[in-house]
Design an enzyme around this catalytic site. Structure first.
Site, PDB file in Angstrom:
ATOM      1  N   PRO A 157      -3.745  -6.377  10.072  1.00 27.18           N
ATOM      2  CA  PRO A 157      -2.601  -6.450  10.973  1.00 27.18           C
ATOM      3  C   PRO A 157      -1.758  -5.171  11.011  1.00 27.18           C
ATOM      4  CG  PRO A 157      -2.304  -7.930   9.091  1.00 27.18           C
ATOM      5  CD  PRO A 157      -3.684  -7.385   9.022  1.00 27.18           C
ATOM      6  N   ASN A 158      -1.327  -4.854  12.210  1.00 24.55           N
ATOM      7  CA  ASN A 158      -0.395  -3.774  12.527  1.00 24.55           C
ATOM      8  C   ASN A 158      -0.981  -2.375  12.403  1.00 24.55           C
ATOM      9  OD1 ASN A 158       1.842  -5.546  13.078  1.00 24.55           O
ATOM     10  ND2 ASN A 158       1.916  -5.905  10.880  1.00 24.55           N
ATOM     11  N   ARG A 207       4.671   2.799  13.594  1.00 22.04           N
ATOM     12  CA  ARG A 207       5.225   1.923  12.555  1.00 22.04           C
ATOM     13  C   ARG A 207       5.547   2.700  11.290  1.00 22.04           C
ATOM     14  NH1 ARG A 207       2.226  -1.677   8.667  1.00 22.04           N
ATOM     15  NH2 ARG A 207       3.866  -2.987   7.817  1.00 22.04           N
ATOM     16  N   TYR A 227       3.637   5.333   6.474  1.00 22.15           N
ATOM     17  CA  TYR A 227       2.237   5.301   6.883  1.00 22.15           C
ATOM     18  C   TYR A 227       1.748   6.589   7.532  1.00 22.15           C
ATOM     19  CZ  TYR A 227       3.006   0.415   5.893  1.00 22.15           C
ATOM     20  OH  TYR A 227       3.328  -0.759   5.267  1.00 22.15           O
ATOM     21  N   ASN A 278      -9.328  -2.057   5.226  1.00 28.62           N
ATOM     22  CA  ASN A 278      -7.889  -1.989   5.002  1.00 28.62           C
ATOM     23  C   ASN A 278      -7.315  -3.308   5.506  1.00 28.62           C
ATOM     24  OD1 ASN A 278      -5.142  -1.611   4.934  1.00 28.62           O
ATOM     25  ND2 ASN A 278      -5.205   0.462   5.759  1.00 28.62           N
ATOM     26  N   ALA A 313      -1.365  -6.094   5.228  1.00 30.43           N
ATOM     27  CA  ALA A 313      -0.540  -7.093   4.534  1.00 30.43           C
ATOM     28  C   ALA A 313      -1.362  -8.239   3.947  1.00 30.43           C
ATOM     29  CB  ALA A 313       0.529  -7.643   5.470  1.00 30.43           C
ATOM     30  N   HIS A 334      -2.240  -8.675   0.045  1.00 30.66           N
ATOM     31  CA  HIS A 334      -1.350  -9.282  -0.941  1.00 30.66           C
ATOM     32  C   HIS A 334      -1.234 -10.802  -0.798  1.00 30.66           C
ATOM     33  CE1 HIS A 334      -0.445  -5.049  -0.768  1.00 30.66           C
ATOM     34  NE2 HIS A 334       0.047  -5.206   0.437  1.00 30.66           N
ATOM     35  N   ASP A 341     -12.699 -14.492  -0.738  1.00 36.45           N
ATOM     36  CA  ASP A 341     -13.828 -15.420  -0.752  1.00 36.45           C
ATOM     37  C   ASP A 341     -14.915 -15.002   0.235  1.00 36.45           C
ATOM     38  OD1 ASP A 341     -12.575 -16.909  -2.690  1.00 36.45           O
ATOM     39  OD2 ASP A 341     -11.918 -18.508  -1.323  1.00 36.45           O
ATOM     40  N   GLU A 385     -12.033  -0.715  -0.558  1.00 37.46           N
ATOM     41  CA  GLU A 385     -10.669  -1.032  -0.126  1.00 37.46           C
ATOM     42  C   GLU A 385      -9.921   0.274   0.148  1.00 37.46           C
ATOM     43  OE1 GLU A 385      -6.888  -3.538  -1.983  1.00 37.46           O
ATOM     44  OE2 GLU A 385      -8.446  -2.787  -3.321  1.00 37.46           O
ATOM     45  N   HIS A 407      -6.065   1.938   1.599  1.00 36.32           N
ATOM     46  CA  HIS A 407      -4.659   1.750   1.988  1.00 36.32           C
ATOM     47  C   HIS A 407      -4.056   3.115   2.284  1.00 36.32           C
ATOM     48  CE1 HIS A 407      -4.758  -2.435   0.935  1.00 36.32           C
ATOM     49  NE2 HIS A 407      -5.387  -2.086  -0.179  1.00 36.32           N
ATOM     50  N   LEU A 408      -3.300   3.198   3.355  1.00 40.66           N
ATOM     51  CA  LEU A 408      -2.688   4.455   3.757  1.00 40.66           C
ATOM     52  C   LEU A 408      -1.631   4.915   2.766  1.00 40.66           C
ATOM     53  CD1 LEU A 408      -2.260   3.539   7.513  1.00 40.66           C
ATOM     54  CD2 LEU A 408      -3.965   5.081   6.548  1.00 40.66           C
ATOM     55  N   SER A 409      -0.793   3.999   2.334  1.00 40.36           N
ATOM     56  CA  SER A 409       0.287   4.339   1.408  1.00 40.36           C
ATOM     57  C   SER A 409      -0.163   4.094  -0.030  1.00 40.36           C
ATOM     58  CB  SER A 409       1.543   3.516   1.722  1.00 40.36           C
ATOM     59  OG  SER A 409       1.301   2.145   1.509  1.00 40.36           O
ATOM     60  N   ARG A 430       3.539  -5.696  -3.160  1.00 37.68           N
ATOM     61  CA  ARG A 430       2.483  -4.905  -2.524  1.00 37.68           C
ATOM     62  C   ARG A 430       1.537  -4.279  -3.547  1.00 37.68           C
ATOM     63  NH1 ARG A 430       3.561  -4.365   3.001  1.00 37.68           N
ATOM     64  NH2 ARG A 430       5.774  -4.457   3.502  1.00 37.68           N
TER      65      ARG A 430
END
Length: 152
Positions: free
Chosen positions: A9-10, A17, A22, A73, A76, A79, A86, A97, A99-101, A110
């Site tokens: 999402p996002n 954003r 980000y 990625n 949200a 978390h 699963d 995995e 993540h940008l941040s 987070r």
């Protein structure tokens, strides 16, 4: 070799954003980096983004027997989603995995990743370059393990 690049999402709002968290790169910039990296590595990369958890689960399930690896990625959902964990465990596709941040520098909630147990590596805090690093890592991993599907 085929990789599925999944975005939660996002992520379609990159560049708009919270650029202080980000970065200023746009989603279009991310797509261009992914395709450039795929071309350099000589692989095929399919990108999918959804704001809906069930859509992401459907993509993971449909990836079995089609893709050699996943760069994911979950945003949200990282978390919150045991369902994504699963799905990844069920299909048993090597997953990285991204993540940008830097999650270790973010809010306490987070810093928890529900999907990490299903992943072979995590890249965090590198901006969109984390996708490039994740793709390169997965490419090397798949070549070493010999787990690539054969395509004709």
């Amino acid at each position: 070799m085929k990789l599925l690049i999944l975005n939660g999402p996002n992520l379609n709002l990159l560049g708009l954003r919270e650029p202080e968290i980000y970065g200023s790169a746009t989603y279009h910039d991310l797509l261009a980096l992914i395709q450039s990296t795929a071309q350099t590595l000589g692989l095929e990369a399919t990108v999918y983004q959804s704001n809906h958890e069930g859509d992401l689960i459907d993509q993971i399930q449909a990836a079995r027997g089609v893709y050699d690896g996943i760069v994911f990625n979950p945003a949200a959902y990282t978390h919150t989603s045991v369902a994504l964990l699963d799905a990844l465990l069920a299909v048993r596709i090597p997953t990285v995995e991204v993540h940008l941040s830097d999650l270790s520098q973010r809010e306490a909630f987070r810093q928890i990743s529900y999907i990490r147990p299903a992943c072979i590596a995590t890249f965090t805090g590198l901006g969109i370059r984390g996708y490039q690093r994740g793709m390169e890592f997965l490419w090397r991993y798949l070549l070493r393990s010999g787990d690539c599907l054969l395509y004709t």
